[in-house]
Scaffold this motif. Structure first.
Motif, PDB file in Angstrom:
ATOM      1  N   LEU A 137      27.081   9.460 -31.855  1.00  0.00           N
ATOM      2  CA  LEU A 137      27.677   9.891 -30.591  1.00  0.00           C
ATOM      3  C   LEU A 137      27.953  11.385 -30.678  1.00  0.00           C
ATOM      4  O   LEU A 137      28.654  11.836 -31.587  1.00  0.00           O
ATOM      5  N   ALA A 138      27.395  12.149 -29.752  1.00  0.00           N
ATOM      6  CA  ALA A 138      27.535  13.604 -29.753  1.00  0.00           C
ATOM      7  C   ALA A 138      28.138  14.051 -28.437  1.00  0.00           C
ATOM      8  O   ALA A 138      27.430  14.144 -27.427  1.00  0.00           O
ATOM      9  N   PRO A 139      29.444  14.319 -28.380  1.00  0.00           N
ATOM     10  CA  PRO A 139      30.064  14.770 -27.127  1.00  0.00           C
ATOM     11  C   PRO A 139      29.529  16.150 -26.740  1.00  0.00           C
ATOM     12  O   PRO A 139      29.386  17.042 -27.581  1.00  0.00           O
ATOM     13  N   LEU A 140      29.253  16.317 -25.451  1.00  0.00           N
ATOM     14  CA  LEU A 140      28.605  17.522 -24.949  1.00  0.00           C
ATOM     15  C   LEU A 140      29.616  18.518 -24.399  1.00  0.00           C
ATOM     16  O   LEU A 140      30.433  18.177 -23.536  1.00  0.00           O
ATOM     17  N   ASP A 141      29.547  19.735 -24.896  1.00  0.00           N
ATOM     18  CA  ASP A 141      30.286  20.836 -24.293  1.00  0.00           C
ATOM     19  C   ASP A 141      29.468  21.396 -23.141  1.00  0.00           C
ATOM     20  O   ASP A 141      28.240  21.465 -23.195  1.00  0.00           O
ATOM     21  N   GLY A 142      30.152  21.827 -22.083  1.00  0.00           N
ATOM     22  CA  GLY A 142      29.484  22.564 -21.019  1.00  0.00           C
ATOM     23  C   GLY A 142      28.591  21.740 -20.127  1.00  0.00           C
ATOM     24  O   GLY A 142      27.666  22.285 -19.515  1.00  0.00           O
ATOM     25  N   CYS A 143      28.805  20.428 -20.034  1.00  0.00           N
ATOM     26  CA  CYS A 143      28.004  19.578 -19.161  1.00  0.00           C
ATOM     27  C   CYS A 143      28.914  18.871 -18.161  1.00  0.00           C
ATOM     28  O   CYS A 143      29.882  18.204 -18.552  1.00  0.00           O
ATOM     29  N   VAL A 144      28.590  19.002 -16.896  1.00  0.00           N
ATOM     30  CA  VAL A 144      29.337  18.354 -15.826  1.00  0.00           C
ATOM     31  C   VAL A 144      28.334  17.763 -14.850  1.00  0.00           C
ATOM     32  O   VAL A 144      27.137  18.021 -14.927  1.00  0.00           O
ATOM     33  N   GLY A 145      28.822  16.944 -13.906  1.00  0.00           N
ATOM     34  CA  GLY A 145      27.913  16.439 -12.888  1.00  0.00           C
ATOM     35  C   GLY A 145      28.237  15.045 -12.425  1.00  0.00           C
ATOM     36  O   GLY A 145      29.270  14.472 -12.772  1.00  0.00           O
ATOM     37  N   THR A 146      27.311  14.497 -11.646  1.00  0.00           N
ATOM     38  CA  THR A 146      27.512  13.204 -11.000  1.00  0.00           C
ATOM     39  C   THR A 146      26.742  12.068 -11.660  1.00  0.00           C
ATOM     40  O   THR A 146      26.848  10.921 -11.229  1.00  0.00           O
TER      41      THR A 146
END
Length: 293
Positions: A12-21
């Protein structure tokens, strides 16, 4: 006869700088980008931060800030270092696909690797840095936006990255990644230009500023005004790169130029992977004069 069931190794790799629907973007068998759930955040906090104090640990605020994570799962008879290495390559490729998909600053600082079943006892997970992508990516800038239609483009980019392995592309991608991760904007600009020159100046030679700008304009511009704007940006950026290490002057203007250069490199890499010129890079010099207005 061994009737043991293959175990599932989960990364599991949590993403920095990613947003959206987007809710979930399926990229391949056992590989997806999905929204983080409360249980994921608990796993990351309990198994990563609590058990592995050190510079990679997330802060208290990080789990709430993370919207998306890369989820990689692999069945294995006897999980070991090779499985972790495969997960590392898969996550690295997804990060690169995200950066080529959108100009936002997608990044990963940590990977949590452990058992695929949250109820499994005895495997508390391992926290590691992503090899090939700096552990502390530069995150000042626009976010990467993911919507339900992003999956198709990301799958195309992943396939292209996997099909184009080689030392030359590895060097280009390494410098492109450094254009996100280096702390100094001057260092980011230098690395981005090394990537661009590797892409469009394989023949070396004289006047790299003019020829690189000309080839980028030919590669990326469709209309005369587009080609002129790309040529102007490339020459201005290259001039600033040649001034290093002299004082930057206006720091905000330098940051803006670095961001524009990074997007130029992103577009050039996309074109190289998804739509390379039929005549090759060396034929781009003629294209500008052959294209109708």
């Amino acid at each position: 006869m061994n009737s043991a069931r293959p175990s599932v190794r989960r990364c599991l790799a949590p993403l920095d700088g990613c947003v959206g629907t987007a809710r979930e973007l399926l990229l391949d068998a056992g590989l997806a980008i999905r929204r983080l759930e409360d249980g994921d955040r608990e796993d990351l906090w309990r198994h990563a931060a609590a058990l592995h104090p050190g510079p990679l640990d997330p802060t208290i605020a990080d789990p709430e800030a993370w919207e998306f994570a890369i989820d990689h799962r692999r069945h294995s008879e006897s999980p070991g270092p090779r499985d972790d290495a495969r997960a590392n390559v898969a996550i690295r490729d997804v990060i690169r696909a995200l950066r080529l998909h959108h100009p936002g600053l997608a990044g990963v600082r940590i990977l949590w690797i452990g058992a695929g079943d949250r109820r499994t006892r005895g495997d508390r997970g391992t926290l590691v840095a992503l090899d090939g992508i700096d552990a502390e990516p530069h995150r000042t800038g626009p976010a990467c936006h993911l919507d339900p239609h992003s999956g198709a483009d990301l799958r195309r980019l992943l396939a292209a990255l996997r099909g184009s392995r080689g030392r030359h592309l590895a060097r280009v991608l390494g410098r492109f990644d450094a254009g996100y991760a280096k702390e100094s904007p001057e260092d980011r600009l230098i690395d981005l230009w090394i990537a661009l020159e590797e892409l469009v100046l394989p023949d070396g030679g004289d006047e790299p500023r003019h020829r690189a700008a000309l080839r980028l304009a030919c590669l990326l511009g469709e209309r005369p005004e587009e080609r002129a704007a790309i040529f102007e940006l490339a020459t201005r950026s290259h001039d600033r790169r040649r001034q290093i290490p002299r004082p930057a002057g206006d720091a905000a203007a330098l940051d803006e130029l670095v961001e524009a250069t990074r997007d130029l490199a992103r577009r050039a890499l996309r074109a190289r992977l998804l739509d390379p010129p039929a005549e090759g890079v060396l034929g781009l010099d003629r294209r500008l004069f052959e294209q109708p207005g």
